[in-house]
Design a protein around this motif. Sequence first.
Motif, short mmCIF file in Angstrom:
data_model
loop_
_atom_site.label_atom_id
_atom_site.label_comp_id
_atom_site.label_asym_id
_atom_site.label_seq_id
_atom_site.Cartn_x
_atom_site.Cartn_y
_atom_site.Cartn_z
N UNK A 184 0.74 -1.19 0.23
CA UNK A 184 -0.19 -0.16 0.05
C UNK A 184 0.86 1.33 0.07
N UNK A 185 2.31 1.21 -0.09
CA UNK A 185 2.91 2.26 0.01
C UNK A 185 3.21 2.88 -1.40
N UNK A 186 4.07 4.05 -1.25
CA UNK A 186 4.66 4.87 -2.36
C UNK A 186 6.14 4.42 -2.12
N UNK A 187 6.73 4.68 -3.23
CA UNK A 187 8.35 4.62 -3.03
C UNK A 187 8.95 5.89 -3.51
N UNK A 188 9.79 6.33 -3.03
CA UNK A 188 10.26 7.81 -3.35
C UNK A 188 11.51 7.66 -4.61
N UNK A 189 11.77 8.62 -5.37
CA UNK A 189 13.15 8.56 -6.11
C UNK A 189 14.14 8.26 -5.35
N UNK A 190 14.41 8.95 -3.89
CA UNK A 190 15.48 8.60 -3.22
C UNK A 190 15.59 7.29 -2.46
N UNK A 191 14.60 6.50 -2.36
CA UNK A 191 14.22 5.23 -1.90
C UNK A 191 14.63 4.09 -2.88
N UNK A 192 14.15 4.60 -3.97
CA UNK A 192 14.66 3.72 -5.40
C UNK A 192 16.11 3.66 -5.54
N UNK A 193 16.69 4.91 -5.61
CA UNK A 193 17.99 5.01 -5.98
C UNK A 193 18.80 4.13 -4.76
N UNK A 194 18.49 4.28 -3.47
CA UNK A 194 19.06 3.68 -2.32
C UNK A 194 18.92 2.00 -2.30
N UNK A 195 17.87 1.56 -2.98
CA UNK A 195 18.04 0.24 -3.22
C UNK A 195 19.16 -0.34 -4.03
#
Length: 84
Positions: free
Chosen positions: A22-33
């Motif tokens: 149910x969550x969104x993912x941010x630009x920063x979170x994608x890059x950190x993955x």
Amino acid sequence: MSENKKLVTIIVEGAPHEWPKEDEISFEEVVRLEEPTYNPDSNITYSVGYERGHGNKPAGILSVGESVKVKEGMIFNVSETGQS
């Protein structure tokens, strides 16, 4: 307080990652993955694209500060774009 959230599998640069459904993912979170040592203050900039998203916007590009709701099987591509 925190209930067991259902997880979906998203793909970042070919690697599977679980994320709360149910969550969104941010630009920063994608890059950190992809780049765990990502520092937004560095001279290195990134481009984040996605595919297989929700019906109203199944594909697109995330910019710094933006986020998108995740979906099972969603694919993210992270590219280093050089210096800002």
